[in-house]
Design a protein around this motif. Sequence first.
Motif, PDB file in Angstrom:
ATOM      1  N   ALA A  74      -6.884  -2.218   8.118  1.00  0.00           N
ATOM      2  CA  ALA A  74      -6.748  -0.943   8.621  1.00  0.00           C
ATOM      3  C   ALA A  74      -5.739  -0.795  10.046  1.00  0.00           C
ATOM      4  O   ALA A  74      -5.104   0.245   9.778  1.00  0.00           O
ATOM      5  CB  ALA A  74      -8.166  -0.621   9.344  1.00  0.00           C
ATOM      6  N   LEU A 129      -2.233  -0.647   8.164  1.00  0.00           N
ATOM      7  CA  LEU A 129      -2.392   0.874   7.469  1.00  0.00           C
ATOM      8  C   LEU A 129      -1.873   1.749   8.465  1.00  0.00           C
ATOM      9  O   LEU A 129      -1.384   2.817   8.113  1.00  0.00           O
ATOM     10  CB  LEU A 129      -3.697   0.809   6.563  1.00  0.00           C
ATOM     11  N   HIS A 149      -8.109  -0.638  -2.684  1.00  0.00           N
ATOM     12  CA  HIS A 149      -8.798  -1.859  -1.998  1.00  0.00           C
ATOM     13  C   HIS A 149      -7.662  -2.888  -2.127  1.00  0.00           C
ATOM     14  O   HIS A 149      -6.954  -3.187  -3.113  1.00  0.00           O
ATOM     15  CB  HIS A 149      -9.930  -2.281  -2.792  1.00  0.00           C
ATOM     16  N   TYR A 157      -9.604   6.007   4.890  1.00  0.00           N
ATOM     17  CA  TYR A 157     -10.197   4.745   5.132  1.00  0.00           C
ATOM     18  C   TYR A 157     -11.402   4.344   5.459  1.00  0.00           C
ATOM     19  O   TYR A 157     -12.012   4.892   6.552  1.00  0.00           O
ATOM     20  CB  TYR A 157      -9.034   3.604   5.860  1.00  0.00           C
ATOM     21  N   TYR A 160      -9.566   4.442   0.545  1.00  0.00           N
ATOM     22  CA  TYR A 160      -9.185   3.163   0.788  1.00  0.00           C
ATOM     23  C   TYR A 160     -10.311   2.260   1.169  1.00  0.00           C
ATOM     24  O   TYR A 160     -11.028   2.725   2.312  1.00  0.00           O
ATOM     25  CB  TYR A 160      -7.778   2.920   1.490  1.00  0.00           C
ATOM     26  N   THR A 161     -10.762   1.067   1.065  1.00  0.00           N
ATOM     27  CA  THR A 161     -11.410   0.431   1.680  1.00  0.00           C
ATOM     28  C   THR A 161     -11.165  -1.242   1.779  1.00  0.00           C
ATOM     29  O   THR A 161     -10.356  -1.538   0.878  1.00  0.00           O
ATOM     30  CB  THR A 161     -13.213   0.322   1.463  1.00  0.00           C
ATOM     31  N   ASP A 162     -11.755  -1.794   2.531  1.00  0.00           N
ATOM     32  CA  ASP A 162     -11.632  -3.503   2.517  1.00  0.00           C
ATOM     33  C   ASP A 162     -12.942  -3.893   2.985  1.00  0.00           C
ATOM     34  O   ASP A 162     -13.921  -3.365   3.263  1.00  0.00           O
ATOM     35  CB  ASP A 162     -10.654  -3.581   3.668  1.00  0.00           C
ATOM     36  N   ILE A 173      -9.978   7.425   9.305  1.00  0.00           N
ATOM     37  CA  ILE A 173     -10.839   6.234   9.470  1.00  0.00           C
ATOM     38  C   ILE A 173     -12.310   6.330   9.864  1.00  0.00           C
ATOM     39  O   ILE A 173     -12.707   6.924  10.796  1.00  0.00           O
ATOM     40  CB  ILE A 173     -10.387   5.270  10.145  1.00  0.00           C
ATOM     41  N   LEU A 209      -4.132   9.862   8.351  1.00  0.00           N
ATOM     42  CA  LEU A 209      -5.111   9.081   7.974  1.00  0.00           C
ATOM     43  C   LEU A 209      -6.437   9.272   8.668  1.00  0.00           C
ATOM     44  O   LEU A 209      -6.037   9.454  10.042  1.00  0.00           O
ATOM     45  CB  LEU A 209      -4.510   7.497   8.587  1.00  0.00           C
ATOM     46  N   ASP A 211       0.897  -1.366  -0.199  1.00  0.00           N
ATOM     47  CA  ASP A 211      -0.137  -0.039  -0.019  1.00  0.00           C
ATOM     48  C   ASP A 211       0.917   1.247   0.075  1.00  0.00           C
ATOM     49  O   ASP A 211       0.714   2.352  -0.704  1.00  0.00           O
ATOM     50  CB  ASP A 211      -0.975  -0.154   1.491  1.00  0.00           C
TER      51      ASP A 211
END
Length: 306
Positions: free
Chosen positions: A161, A164, A262, A153, A221-223, A177, A175, A135
């Motif tokens: 996460a 990261l 991702h 995120y 960014y996502t998961d 979140i 960052l 990443d």
Amino acid sequence: MSNVRHFLSVTDLTPSEVREVIARGRALKAGEPSQALAGKSVAILFEKPSLRTKLSFEVGIHRLGGHPIYFSPEEVGLGKREPVQDVARVMSRMADVAVIRTFDHGILEQFSEAASIPVINALTDGEHPCQTLADLQTIEEAKGSLEGVKVAYIGDGNNVAISLALGMASTGGHLTIASPDGYVLPESVATHANLLNAANGGSLKMVTDPVEAVSDADVVYTDVWTSMGQEEETRIRLEAFKGYQVNPELLDKAPDGVSFMHDLPAHPGEEISDGLLTDPRSIAFDQAENRLHAQAGLLHFLFAGA
Ligand code: NVA
């Protein structure tokens, strides 16, 4: 045994070592030759499914002159068929490095305590540090710098996460979140990240509103909402994460030039809308490719130095 370098967490590398590994990953990607693993054997033991991690490690190990030996989820039975420590001792007698994907992060810690070879975390429920190296490499390539970069995120405060947050805190990024209540980054991780941020110039902010999170983001960014091993929570999670989908409309609320990331695999229709991975703003496949280069950078660092 005490001199062996393991990579269970991003924080097993100092901030300057994280930068060295990323720089090496970029150099290897650009064609720099390395035979850092010549004559070395790498045991790869996975207790969960994998596409990118298995492929990227095997290809990377071959390119560095090494020999990968893969054990599938059914084969070893860490702590079931044989005590974790005994598997670590046996692998340490024959292989030169162990790459492990398992569930409980504590199992990996037990493994590494008994191992006399470097142990690399290829994903646990606690962390996914190899993903973070890729990443960070991807963000640096896309945005030119890690220092000062703004990442939003959106979603679960999970293994991805966590790594990261620690990785960005090591490299001076900002960052934000956005997570629903009950799925936030663990408090202990936020505390650790804040300590690193104080030293390295970055920041960590936790919010509940995805729109607020993306408003000044360079990267969104996502998961997945349901990670491997959490399948029986799927329904409850689909409900909890409603409103947290990353889609073109959310990306439109970020500044021009935003990139989308991702770690994959994605669940289109859940955390992302259909087709988002091929949106012009997506760099998710560069990110996937960088697993290969960043991990090769890590292996080079462990065996051939900076
Ligand atoms: N959070 C996800 C990442 C998959 C690479 C999982 O643990 O399943």
